[in-house]
Design a protein around this motif. Structure first.
Motif, PDB file in Angstrom:
ATOM      1  N   ASN A 118     -12.069  98.029 -10.653  1.00  0.00           N
ATOM      2  CA  ASN A 118     -12.993  97.334 -11.532  1.00  0.00           C
ATOM      3  C   ASN A 118     -14.153  96.897 -10.645  1.00  0.00           C
ATOM      4  O   ASN A 118     -14.035  95.903  -9.928  1.00  0.00           O
ATOM      5  N   PRO A 119     -15.263  97.639 -10.665  1.00  0.00           N
ATOM      6  CA  PRO A 119     -16.367  97.313  -9.759  1.00  0.00           C
ATOM      7  C   PRO A 119     -16.997  95.947 -10.032  1.00  0.00           C
ATOM      8  O   PRO A 119     -17.608  95.358  -9.153  1.00  0.00           O
ATOM      9  N   THR A 120     -16.792  95.431 -11.217  1.00  0.00           N
ATOM     10  CA  THR A 120     -17.365  94.140 -11.569  1.00  0.00           C
ATOM     11  C   THR A 120     -16.783  93.013 -10.722  1.00  0.00           C
ATOM     12  O   THR A 120     -17.490  92.118 -10.288  1.00  0.00           O
ATOM     13  N   CYS A 121     -15.464  93.062 -10.502  1.00  0.00           N
ATOM     14  CA  CYS A 121     -14.818  91.949  -9.788  1.00  0.00           C
ATOM     15  C   CYS A 121     -14.074  92.382  -8.533  1.00  0.00           C
ATOM     16  O   CYS A 121     -13.610  91.539  -7.778  1.00  0.00           O
ATOM     17  N   GLY A 122     -13.903  93.681  -8.322  1.00  0.00           N
ATOM     18  CA  GLY A 122     -13.232  94.158  -7.119  1.00  0.00           C
ATOM     19  C   GLY A 122     -11.744  94.425  -7.264  1.00  0.00           C
ATOM     20  O   GLY A 122     -11.103  94.832  -6.296  1.00  0.00           O
ATOM     21  N   ASP A 123     -11.175  94.195  -8.454  1.00  0.00           N
ATOM     22  CA  ASP A 123      -9.765  94.525  -8.658  1.00  0.00           C
ATOM     23  C   ASP A 123      -9.570  96.015  -8.429  1.00  0.00           C
ATOM     24  O   ASP A 123     -10.409  96.829  -8.822  1.00  0.00           O
ATOM     25  N   ARG A 124      -8.456  96.358  -7.793  1.00  0.00           N
ATOM     26  CA  ARG A 124      -8.147  97.779  -7.626  1.00  0.00           C
ATOM     27  C   ARG A 124      -6.647  97.980  -7.819  1.00  0.00           C
ATOM     28  O   ARG A 124      -5.845  97.097  -7.512  1.00  0.00           O
ATOM     29  N   ILE A 125      -6.308  99.143  -8.345  1.00  0.00           N
ATOM     30  CA  ILE A 125      -4.895  99.458  -8.594  1.00  0.00           C
ATOM     31  C   ILE A 125      -4.599 100.861  -8.111  1.00  0.00           C
ATOM     32  O   ILE A 125      -5.418 101.777  -8.231  1.00  0.00           O
ATOM     33  N   GLU A 130      -4.952  95.201  -5.267  1.00  0.00           N
ATOM     34  CA  GLU A 130      -5.470  93.874  -4.961  1.00  0.00           C
ATOM     35  C   GLU A 130      -6.283  93.414  -6.154  1.00  0.00           C
ATOM     36  O   GLU A 130      -6.978  94.216  -6.789  1.00  0.00           O
ATOM     37  N   GLY A 131      -6.170  92.137  -6.439  1.00  0.00           N
ATOM     38  CA  GLY A 131      -6.965  91.616  -7.533  1.00  0.00           C
ATOM     39  C   GLY A 131      -6.521  90.228  -7.939  1.00  0.00           C
ATOM     40  O   GLY A 131      -5.659  89.619  -7.314  1.00  0.00           O
ATOM     41  N   CYS A 132      -7.097  89.786  -9.014  1.00  0.00           N
ATOM     42  CA  CYS A 132      -6.811  88.452  -9.527  1.00  0.00           C
ATOM     43  C   CYS A 132      -5.422  88.397 -10.164  1.00  0.00           C
ATOM     44  O   CYS A 132      -4.767  89.423 -10.361  1.00  0.00           O
ATOM     45  N   SER A 133      -5.011  87.201 -10.506  1.00  0.00           N
ATOM     46  CA  SER A 133      -3.684  87.014 -11.102  1.00  0.00           C
ATOM     47  C   SER A 133      -3.554  87.758 -12.427  1.00  0.00           C
ATOM     48  O   SER A 133      -2.487  88.294 -12.721  1.00  0.00           O
ATOM     49  N   ILE A 134      -4.616  87.833 -13.200  1.00  0.00           N
ATOM     50  CA  ILE A 134      -4.564  88.534 -14.488  1.00  0.00           C
ATOM     51  C   ILE A 134      -4.329  90.026 -14.256  1.00  0.00           C
ATOM     52  O   ILE A 134      -3.459  90.642 -14.862  1.00  0.00           O
ATOM     53  N   SER A 135      -5.082  90.613 -13.355  1.00  0.00           N
ATOM     54  CA  SER A 135      -4.986  92.043 -13.075  1.00  0.00           C
ATOM     55  C   SER A 135      -3.616  92.438 -12.532  1.00  0.00           C
ATOM     56  O   SER A 135      -2.982  93.384 -13.011  1.00  0.00           O
ATOM     57  N   MET A 136      -3.149  91.706 -11.537  1.00  0.00           N
ATOM     58  CA  MET A 136      -1.887  92.059 -10.897  1.00  0.00           C
ATOM     59  C   MET A 136      -0.684  91.742 -11.788  1.00  0.00           C
ATOM     60  O   MET A 136       0.285  92.495 -11.817  1.00  0.00           O
ATOM     61  N   SER A 137      -0.727  90.648 -12.534  1.00  0.00           N
ATOM     62  CA  SER A 137       0.390  90.342 -13.427  1.00  0.00           C
ATOM     63  C   SER A 137       0.436  91.331 -14.583  1.00  0.00           C
ATOM     64  O   SER A 137       1.510  91.746 -15.019  1.00  0.00           O
ATOM     65  N   SER A 138      -0.724  91.764 -15.058  1.00  0.00           N
ATOM     66  CA  SER A 138      -0.767  92.763 -16.120  1.00  0.00           C
ATOM     67  C   SER A 138      -0.153  94.079 -15.643  1.00  0.00           C
ATOM     68  O   SER A 138       0.594  94.728 -16.381  1.00  0.00           O
ATOM     69  N   ALA A 139      -0.437  94.465 -14.401  1.00  0.00           N
ATOM     70  CA  ALA A 139       0.143  95.686 -13.831  1.00  0.00           C
ATOM     71  C   ALA A 139       1.664  95.565 -13.741  1.00  0.00           C
ATOM     72  O   ALA A 139       2.394  96.500 -14.082  1.00  0.00           O
ATOM     73  N   SER A 140       2.142  94.410 -13.318  1.00  0.00           N
ATOM     74  CA  SER A 140       3.580  94.168 -13.224  1.00  0.00           C
ATOM     75  C   SER A 140       4.232  94.297 -14.600  1.00  0.00           C
ATOM     76  O   SER A 140       5.259  94.970 -14.766  1.00  0.00           O
ATOM     77  N   MET A 141       3.637  93.652 -15.587  1.00  0.00           N
ATOM     78  CA  MET A 141       4.175  93.694 -16.952  1.00  0.00           C
ATOM     79  C   MET A 141       4.135  95.102 -17.530  1.00  0.00           C
ATOM     80  O   MET A 141       5.088  95.546 -18.177  1.00  0.00           O
ATOM     81  N   MET A 142       3.027  95.805 -17.292  1.00  0.00           N
ATOM     82  CA  MET A 142       2.877  97.159 -17.825  1.00  0.00           C
ATOM     83  C   MET A 142       3.943  98.086 -17.255  1.00  0.00           C
ATOM     84  O   MET A 142       4.563  98.850 -17.993  1.00  0.00           O
ATOM     85  N   THR A 143       4.190  98.005 -15.941  1.00  0.00           N
ATOM     86  CA  THR A 143       5.186  98.903 -15.358  1.00  0.00           C
ATOM     87  C   THR A 143       6.570  98.635 -15.931  1.00  0.00           C
ATOM     88  O   THR A 143       7.354  99.561 -16.123  1.00  0.00           O
ATOM     89  N   LYS A 147      -5.236 101.190 -18.361  1.00  0.00           N
ATOM     90  CA  LYS A 147      -6.107 102.371 -18.384  1.00  0.00           C
ATOM     91  C   LYS A 147      -5.649 103.393 -17.343  1.00  0.00           C
ATOM     92  O   LYS A 147      -5.694 104.595 -17.587  1.00  0.00           O
ATOM     93  N   ALA A 148      -5.174 102.909 -16.199  1.00  0.00           N
ATOM     94  CA  ALA A 148      -4.636 103.804 -15.172  1.00  0.00           C
ATOM     95  C   ALA A 148      -3.398 104.526 -15.701  1.00  0.00           C
ATOM     96  O   ALA A 148      -3.227 105.735 -15.507  1.00  0.00           O
ATOM     97  N   MET A 149      -2.540 103.792 -16.393  1.00  0.00           N
ATOM     98  CA  MET A 149      -1.330 104.393 -16.962  1.00  0.00           C
ATOM     99  C   MET A 149      -1.690 105.446 -18.009  1.00  0.00           C
ATOM    100  O   MET A 149      -1.126 106.544 -18.013  1.00  0.00           O
ATOM    101  N   GLU A 150      -2.644 105.147 -18.869  1.00  0.00           N
ATOM    102  CA  GLU A 150      -3.066 106.129 -19.879  1.00  0.00           C
ATOM    103  C   GLU A 150      -3.577 107.406 -19.210  1.00  0.00           C
ATOM    104  O   GLU A 150      -3.255 108.506 -19.631  1.00  0.00           O
ATOM    105  N   LYS A 151      -4.363 107.240 -18.182  1.00  0.00           N
ATOM    106  CA  LYS A 151      -4.882 108.379 -17.436  1.00  0.00           C
ATOM    107  C   LYS A 151      -3.740 109.170 -16.799  1.00  0.00           C
ATOM    108  O   LYS A 151      -3.734 110.410 -16.819  1.00  0.00           O
TER     109      LYS A 151
END
Length: 144
Positions: free
Chosen positions: A38-45, A64-77, A135-139
């Motif tokens: 996410n170039p806006t904030c620097g989150d990367r997955i 690396e990223g904020c709590s929202i980004s990383m927790s969402s990745a954890s939940m999604m997996t 979005k990464a998972m969809e891809k």
């Protein structure tokens, strides 16, 4: 349960996934690899998916990223493991609608911890953080 108590519960679920991420790591062999940021904030997955016979057998992430980004990745997996590709795509669609504040079929799937991210819809700048892993998972499942 009052709104404040529910909001506090959701925050604690998000922080639990952030501090104790589920499925953190990488699948070594036979996995689809997706890197997004996410170039806006620097989150990367960095997401790896093992899809066999149309079923998501395993999902792991790093990044690396904020709590929202990383927790969402954890939940999604957690929620996509064992689902068919079609179910994983449906879950991503439901999640997207939830983030945009749109109507979605709440009874189709048990969203579990993912529901804790509903409050992100109130903060448009954070929606991209929450949706990055999805979005990464969809891809990834489309690449399969």
């Amino acid at each position: 349960m009052s709104f404040n108590n529910l909001d506090q519960l959701y925050r604690s679920v998000i922080m639990d996934h952030y501090k104790n991420p589920r499925n953190k790591g990488e699948i070594d062999e036979g996995a689809v690899t997706i890197d997004m940021n996410n170039p806006t904030c620097g989150d990367r997955i960095h997401l790896t998916l093992q899809v066999e016979d149309g079923i998501v057998k395993d999902a792991k992430f790093d990044g690396e990223g904020c709590s929202i980004s990383m927790s969402s990745a954890s939940m999604m997996t957690q929620i996509v493991k064992g689902k068919t590709v079609e179910e994983a795509e449906e879950l991503a669609d439901i999640f997207s609608k939830m983030m945009l504040g749109e109507e979605f079929d709440e009874d189709k799937y048990d969203l579990g911890d993912v529901e804790a991210l509903q409050g992100v819809a109130k903060f448009p700048a954070r929606i991209k953080c929450a949706t990055l892993a999805w979005k990464a998972m969809e891809k990834g499942v489309k690449a399969e």
